[in-house]
Write a protein that holds these residues in place. Structure first.
Motif, PDB file in Angstrom:
ATOM      1  N   ARG A 272      26.786  39.884   7.027  1.00 25.27           N
ATOM      2  CA  ARG A 272      25.651  39.139   6.414  1.00 25.27           C
ATOM      3  C   ARG A 272      24.774  38.987   7.407  1.00 25.27           C
ATOM      4  O   ARG A 272      23.448  38.699   7.317  1.00 25.27           O
ATOM      5  CB  ARG A 272      26.431  37.972   5.692  1.00 25.27           C
ATOM      6  CG  ARG A 272      25.512  37.072   5.190  1.00 25.27           C
ATOM      7  CD  ARG A 272      26.235  35.689   4.432  1.00 25.27           C
ATOM      8  NE  ARG A 272      27.025  36.205   3.319  1.00 25.27           N
ATOM      9  CZ  ARG A 272      28.648  36.256   3.337  1.00 25.27           C
ATOM     10  NH1 ARG A 272      29.053  35.895   4.177  1.00 25.27           N
ATOM     11  NH2 ARG A 272      28.997  36.665   2.306  1.00 25.27           N
TER      12      ARG A 272
ATOM     13  N   LYS B  35      32.481  40.553   6.493  1.00 29.08           N
ATOM     14  CA  LYS B  35      31.574  40.182   5.815  1.00 29.08           C
ATOM     15  C   LYS B  35      30.417  39.051   6.400  1.00 29.08           C
ATOM     16  O   LYS B  35      29.331  39.468   5.942  1.00 29.08           O
ATOM     17  CB  LYS B  35      32.048  39.542   4.343  1.00 29.08           C
ATOM     18  CG  LYS B  35      32.690  40.559   3.554  1.00 29.08           C
ATOM     19  CD  LYS B  35      33.004  40.169   2.375  1.00 29.08           C
ATOM     20  CE  LYS B  35      33.815  41.021   1.325  1.00 29.08           C
ATOM     21  NZ  LYS B  35      33.253  40.937   0.053  1.00 29.08           N
TER      22      LYS B  35
ATOM     23  N   GLU C  32      22.344  40.723   0.756  1.00 26.87           N
ATOM     24  CA  GLU C  32      22.237  41.888  -0.199  1.00 26.87           C
ATOM     25  C   GLU C  32      23.289  43.044  -0.187  1.00 26.87           C
ATOM     26  O   GLU C  32      23.396  43.763  -0.863  1.00 26.87           O
ATOM     27  CB  GLU C  32      20.929  42.290  -0.699  1.00 26.87           C
ATOM     28  CG  GLU C  32      20.050  42.988   0.481  1.00 26.87           C
ATOM     29  CD  GLU C  32      19.595  42.360   1.521  1.00 26.87           C
ATOM     30  OE1 GLU C  32      19.022  42.800   2.556  1.00 26.87           O
ATOM     31  OE2 GLU C  32      19.645  41.065   1.523  1.00 26.87           O
ATOM     32  N   TYR C  33      23.793  43.177   0.929  1.00 27.38           N
ATOM     33  CA  TYR C  33      24.917  44.053   1.427  1.00 27.38           C
ATOM     34  C   TYR C  33      26.376  43.867   1.304  1.00 27.38           C
ATOM     35  O   TYR C  33      27.148  44.669   1.338  1.00 27.38           O
ATOM     36  CB  TYR C  33      24.330  44.813   2.738  1.00 27.38           C
ATOM     37  CG  TYR C  33      23.067  45.603   2.906  1.00 27.38           C
ATOM     38  CD1 TYR C  33      23.085  46.742   2.394  1.00 27.38           C
ATOM     39  CD2 TYR C  33      22.085  44.888   3.233  1.00 27.38           C
ATOM     40  CE1 TYR C  33      22.037  47.323   2.723  1.00 27.38           C
ATOM     41  CE2 TYR C  33      20.916  45.453   3.585  1.00 27.38           C
ATOM     42  CZ  TYR C  33      20.800  46.853   3.004  1.00 27.38           C
ATOM     43  OH  TYR C  33      19.715  47.432   3.016  1.00 27.38           O
TER      44      TYR C  33
ATOM     45  N   LEU D 201      22.808  42.231   8.693  1.00 27.13           N
ATOM     46  CA  LEU D 201      21.764  43.162   7.529  1.00 27.13           C
ATOM     47  C   LEU D 201      21.474  42.193   6.538  1.00 27.13           C
ATOM     48  O   LEU D 201      20.351  42.672   5.791  1.00 27.13           O
ATOM     49  CB  LEU D 201      22.773  44.075   6.937  1.00 27.13           C
ATOM     50  CG  LEU D 201      23.238  45.260   7.876  1.00 27.13           C
ATOM     51  CD1 LEU D 201      24.201  46.277   7.018  1.00 27.13           C
ATOM     52  CD2 LEU D 201      22.097  46.011   8.489  1.00 27.13           C
TER      53      LEU D 201
END
Length: 156
Positions: A80, A76, A86-87, A83
């Motif tokens: 983060r 994650k 928001e992903y 990208l």
């Protein structure tokens, strides 16, 4: 066709057997497991089948980012950084052991994911029995079993 799961029904026992064979080199163990499951010899020198190529990758592909990408928690942060926020699906909690879980804090609909294996997620969907009435020892036994190491080496 007789499967090894039909012979040794207990998943815990199958895991203990694999763990007790930890002294066997990875290549030999993967060849043995492949033969048991696929009923054919594993060709690692010139892998042609998709399944052979997967086994080759497990043994010989070493990219440091892979360690991060297989960790459900660390990936994650990696995504983060690349990208953006928001992903990322937010985490409600992150525990290091089953003993730390406070079942009264988790929502009625969620998934508890362990970080050291696959197929061991615990889906909680509108618990039929109120959380306070479920035996704590029963919950602890289920989650600690799932959170225990399920393999003897990373490649297995």
């Amino acid at each position: 066709m007789i499967r090894y799961q039909d012979i040794i029904k207990s998943k815990d026992l199958r895991i203990k057997i694999v763990q007790s064979l930890g002294f066997i080199p990875d290549e030999c163990m993967i060849k043995l497991q492949y033969f048991i499951k696929a009923k054919r010899r594993l060709n690692l020198r010139n892998p042609m089948r998709y399944t052979e190529k997967l086994q080759w990758y497990k043994l010989y592909y070493r990219d440091p980012v892979m360690t991060t990408c297989v960790d459900k928690h660390l990936v994650k942060e990696y995504v983060r950084n690349i990208l953006g926020e928001e992903y990322i699906i937010p985490e409600l909690f992150c525990w290091k052991s089953a003993e730390e879980i406070d079942f009264d804090l988790i929502p009625d609909n969620c998934v508890i994911k362990v970080n050291n294996g696959t197929g061991t997620n615990i889906f909680i969907k509108e618990m039929a029995v109120p959380k306070g009435r479920v035996s704590k020892s029963k919950r602890d036994k289920k989650t600690s079993r799932k959170m225990d190491k399920s393999s003897s080496k990373e490649s297995r």
